[in-house]
Scaffold this active site. Structure first.
Site, mmCIF file in Angstrom:
data_model
loop_
_atom_site.group_PDB
_atom_site.id
_atom_site.type_symbol
_atom_site.label_atom_id
_atom_site.label_comp_id
_atom_site.label_asym_id
_atom_site.label_seq_id
_atom_site.Cartn_x
_atom_site.Cartn_y
_atom_site.Cartn_z
ATOM 1 N N ASP A 1 -29.842 -7.475 -7.412
ATOM 2 C CA ASP A 1 -28.620 -7.719 -7.406
ATOM 3 C C ASP A 1 -27.962 -6.108 -8.562
ATOM 4 O O ASP A 1 -26.889 -5.567 -8.017
ATOM 5 C CB ASP A 1 -28.351 -8.453 -9.949
ATOM 6 C CG ASP A 1 -29.062 -10.103 -8.994
ATOM 7 O OD1 ASP A 1 -28.267 -10.796 -8.439
ATOM 8 O OD2 ASP A 1 -29.940 -9.440 -9.814
ATOM 9 N N HIS B 1 -30.242 -14.255 -13.007
ATOM 10 C CA HIS B 1 -30.256 -13.810 -12.120
ATOM 11 C C HIS B 1 -29.394 -15.202 -11.500
ATOM 12 O O HIS B 1 -30.712 -15.728 -11.005
ATOM 13 C CB HIS B 1 -31.566 -13.311 -11.549
ATOM 14 C CG HIS B 1 -32.012 -13.087 -10.048
ATOM 15 N ND1 HIS B 1 -31.116 -12.769 -9.198
ATOM 16 C CD2 HIS B 1 -32.013 -13.865 -9.062
ATOM 17 C CE1 HIS B 1 -31.475 -12.825 -8.171
ATOM 18 N NE2 HIS B 1 -31.876 -13.629 -8.269
#
Ligand SMILES: NC(=O)C1=CN([C@@H]2O[C@H](COP(=O)(O)OP(=O)(O)OC[C@H]3O[C@@H](n4cnc5c(N)ncnc54)[C@H](O)[C@@H]3O)[C@@H](O)[C@H]2O)C=CC1
Ligand SMILES: O=C([O-])CC(=O)C(=O)O
Length: 304
Positions: free
Chosen positions: A98, A126
């Site tokens: 990410d 996440h």
């Protein structure tokens, strides 16, 4: 020293896989189009229980664990719980992908090379509730360090489309190729392990989902939560302290916390229903690199 493997063992027995390992990188079943990562919880939680148990029995007590399989944060928590003889701070989940996605977005909208985008970090899960945070980020332009907010003046982009693009990138990839991200995920694992092994440069931090015990950002203990993390040369990681959290960020941090608490409840409920008895929770010492900490810093992963 360059890594030169002399032997590769293929086995389905985790007691063989994890015997004396220094690093464990754990995968699991991937999601398909239309699913959330947490929809994998029931499918994957049993795998992480078994792997935690096997790590506990045969891995080195200094093993460093990177959970990639989704839902990664909660799987890491389960794995840590079932490995009570290994300090819980040695269990991490991957949010570096990410972070890399966030940096790539900023590089492409500013024209600055991606390696010159620093201190952009991911908070929380996440998942779609994560916060990709640029508030402490800067871009290196020649000999200047320019805050991201000075380069990208459009605050509504940074608080809207930017966050959405990063958080939804996994789903966009699955929609495009009908499979999860592969090379970018492998690159992120390599980044995570390299920095954990070699340390982060002075003044820089990276995103790692780590046990939340002892953080100063109001995240309750007993979750695996992505924070800005600095790592010393011996591989000891610490959550970077003293960063300002705006009211906007606070609301996001709380929302991703709530999701992780819900996943944790669901994971342990599922295990309790699958397995007759859950082993007792065992307190584990917090480790800073190779140094055992005082009992006052003792950490455990509770089922609360
Ligand atoms: N945290 C992150 O940034 C990312 C996480 N992922 C996650 O990583 C995991 C792997 O994804 P892919 O490599 O695309 O999947 P894949 O299907 O290519 O590989 C999954 C592997 O898990 C094994 N597996 C499946 N069921 C198992 C079981 N019951 N016990 C032991 N092993 C089992 C399969 O044999 C296969 O080798 C998924 O959970 C995916 O959601 C993927 C990309 C990024
Ligand atoms: O989205 C998925 O299922 C795979 C993953 O975690 C990612 O690419 O970020």
């Amino acid at each position: 020293m360059p890594f030169a493997p002399t032997e590769v063992t293929m086995t389905t027995n985790p007691l063989v896989t994890f015997k004396d390992v220094d690093y464990a990188i754990l995968l699991g079943m991937p999601r398909r189009e239309g699913m959330q990562r947490k929809d994998l919880l029931r499918a994957n939680v049993g795998i992480f229980k078994e792997q935690g148990d096997a790590l506990d029995r045969v891995a080195k007590k200094s093993v460093k664990v990177v959970v990639v399989g989704n839902p990664a944060n909660t799987n890491a928590l389960i794995c840590a719980h079932y490995a009570p003889s290994i300090p819980s701070r040695q269990f991490t989940a991957l949010t570096r992908l990410d972070e890399n996605r966030a940096k790539a977005q900023l590089a492409s909208c500013t024209g600055v090379a991606v390696e010159n985008v620093k201190n952009v970090c991911i908070w929380g899960n996440h998942s779609n509730t994560q916060l990709p945070d640029v508030a402490h980020g800067y871009l290196v332009a020649g000999d200047r360090e320019v805050p991201v907010a000075d380069y990208v003046a459009d605050k509504s982009y940074l608080q809207g489309e930017f966050i959405k693009t990063v958080a939804m990138r996994g789903a966009a990839i699955i929609a495009a190729r009908k499979l999860s991200s592969a090379m970018s995920a492998a690159k992120a694992v390599a980044d995570h392990v390299r920095d954990w092994h070699l340390g982060t440069p002075n003044g820089e931090f990276v995103s790692m989902a780590v046990i939340s015990d002892g953080n100063m950002y109001g995240v309750p203990p007993g979750l695996v939560y992505s924070f800005p993390v600095a790592i010393d040369k011996k591989g000891g990681h610490r959550i970077v302290s003293g960063l300002d959290v705006s009211p906007f960020a606070r609301a996001k941090l709380d929302a991703t916390t709530a999701e992780l608490q819900e996943e944790k409840r669901e994971a342990f409920d599922h295990i309790v229903h699958q397995v007759a008895a859950v082993p007792a929770v065992t307190a584990k010492p917090v480790m800073h690199g190779a140094q055992p900490a005082t009992p006052a810093q003792g950490s455990s992963v509770s089922t609360n």
